[in-house]
Design a protein around this motif. Structure first.
Motif, PDB file in Angstrom:
ATOM      1  N   THR A   1       3.927   9.435  -5.446  1.00 57.37           N
ATOM      2  CA  THR A   1       3.957   9.164  -4.001  1.00 57.37           C
ATOM      3  C   THR A   1       3.801  10.473  -3.226  1.00 57.37           C
ATOM      4  N   SER A   2       3.002  10.397  -2.143  1.00 56.29           N
ATOM      5  CA  SER A   2       2.764  11.593  -1.322  1.00 56.29           C
ATOM      6  C   SER A   2       3.746  11.699  -0.163  1.00 56.29           C
TER       7      SER A   2
ATOM      8  N   GLY B   1       0.847  -1.191   0.000  1.00 58.21           N
ATOM      9  CA  GLY B   1       0.000   0.000   0.000  1.00 58.21           C
ATOM     10  C   GLY B   1       0.878   1.234   0.000  1.00 58.21           C
ATOM     11  N   VAL B   2       0.680   2.101  -0.967  1.00 55.36           N
ATOM     12  CA  VAL B   2       1.489   3.312  -1.048  1.00 55.36           C
ATOM     13  C   VAL B   2       0.580   4.525  -1.169  1.00 55.36           C
ATOM     14  N   ALA B   3       0.814   5.507  -0.296  1.00 57.52           N
ATOM     15  CA  ALA B   3       0.032   6.744  -0.313  1.00 57.52           C
ATOM     16  C   ALA B   3       0.432   7.575  -1.528  1.00 57.52           C
ATOM     17  N   VAL B   4      -0.580   8.025  -2.274  1.00 58.60           N
ATOM     18  CA  VAL B   4      -0.294   8.748  -3.518  1.00 58.60           C
ATOM     19  C   VAL B   4      -1.111  10.041  -3.610  1.00 58.60           C
ATOM     20  N   LEU B   5      -0.711  10.858  -4.557  1.00 56.19           N
ATOM     21  CA  LEU B   5      -1.445  12.076  -4.919  1.00 56.19           C
ATOM     22  C   LEU B   5      -1.811  11.995  -6.394  1.00 56.19           C
TER      23      LEU B   5
ATOM     24  N   TYR C   1       7.752   5.114   1.685  1.00 56.59           N
ATOM     25  CA  TYR C   1       7.936   5.614   0.320  1.00 56.59           C
ATOM     26  C   TYR C   1       8.330   7.090   0.307  1.00 56.59           C
ATOM     27  N   ALA C   2       9.379   7.351  -0.430  1.00 54.82           N
ATOM     28  CA  ALA C   2       9.844   8.724  -0.602  1.00 54.82           C
ATOM     29  C   ALA C   2       8.806   9.523  -1.392  1.00 54.82           C
TER      30      ALA C   2
END
Length: 284
Positions: A228-229, A187-191, A235-236
């Protein structure tokens, strides 16, 4: 007293008589040959014999020459066979070297692309090769030939030449394990790059990436780029994750499915970069 003649004990056919006769005949022929001229009988017989035996002499010489030529041919054939064998070995070696050079050229090209991506995005990191890959659908991970001895730490972002591929989840002194984006536990936080709306990209057992946790009222278009956020500490920040390729239902539906195509193809990954630091500037 009457005397009777006695029979001789020496037979005309005895070997001794024959030998003496032959010696006498030879002596006579020698004397005659020496006294007669070149036109004599014995000289004429000698010349005739030479004429008769001459073809046989030539045949003998030809046979000797033929045998010599055959021997030479066999030697040349053996030499040719050895030469062909050597040429085949050299050819095989050249093909192997050409294949290696092709592999080296491909590796240089991949590493150049990785370096270019890191330079464009102001990234500092550790380059590593993929040396292992999980085969289970529920565990999409790769193993790298770099570990804590090279500065790799758990939680670091891993990228390929085109974008994010995953996150380091386990480290030993010499190797590390990376969970890929398409892993079910990923799971990766994104914009959303166009409107800065937040969401999370999750992996799935079917190997597809889904954009979730996006407000139902947010308009998500096909072709939207996700980055990536940096939220949540994993995550960077500011790295490309993928692109929206499908939106199953319209805006306003909370259960809509948004499918994302990763920017990096996970299948052929051979070299990656483990990010140590990144300067993304002002992302807004």
């Amino acid at each position: 007293m009457e005397l009777k003649p006695q029979k001789s004990s020496v037979s005309l056919s005895s070997p001794r008589v024959i030998l003496i006769s032959l010696l006498v005949v030879s002596l006579l022929f020698t004397i005659i040959y020496a006294r007669e001229g070149d036109s004599g009988v014995l000289h004429s017989i000698q010349n005739t014999c030479k004429v008769i035996t001459s073809p046989f002499s030539r045949v003998g010489n030809s046979i000797d020459t033929g045998v010599s030529n055959v021997a030479t041919l066999i030697a040349d054939t053996s030499a040719d066979a050895e030469t062909v064998s050597e040429l085949k070995a050299q050819n095989a070696e050249l093909r192997e070297q050409a294949a290696l050079l092709k592999e080296y050229a491909a590796e240089v090209e991949r590493l150049s692309a990785l370096l270019k991506f890191s330079e464009v995005n102001n990234i500092q990191g550790i380059t590593a090769s993929v040396i292992g890959r999980s085969s289970e659908a529920w565990s999409q991970t790769i193993t790298l030939n770099a570990g804590s001895n090279q500065g790799v730490r758990a939680g670091q972002t891993v990228m390929g030449p085109s974008g994010v591929v995953g996150e380091v989840i386990a480290v030993t002194p010499v190797v590390s394990t990376v969970r890929l984006l398409n892993d079910p536990q990923s799971g990766v936080a994104v914009l959303l790059q166009s409107n800065r709306q937040e969401g999370v990209v999750h992996g799935n057992l079917d190997g597809v990436l889904y954009l979730e946790d996006v407000d139902a009222n947010v308009n998500v278009q096909v072709g939207e780029t996700l980055v990536t956020s940096g939220l949540g500490g994993s995550y960077a920040r500011g790295l490309i994750v993928g692109t929206v390729v499908r939106v199953d239902t319209s805006q306003g539906v909370a259960s809509r499915r948004i499918i994302v195509s990763p920017n990096e193809d996970f299948g052929p990954l051979q070299e990656v970069m483990v990010i140590q630091s990144i300067d993304t500037g002002d992302l807004g």
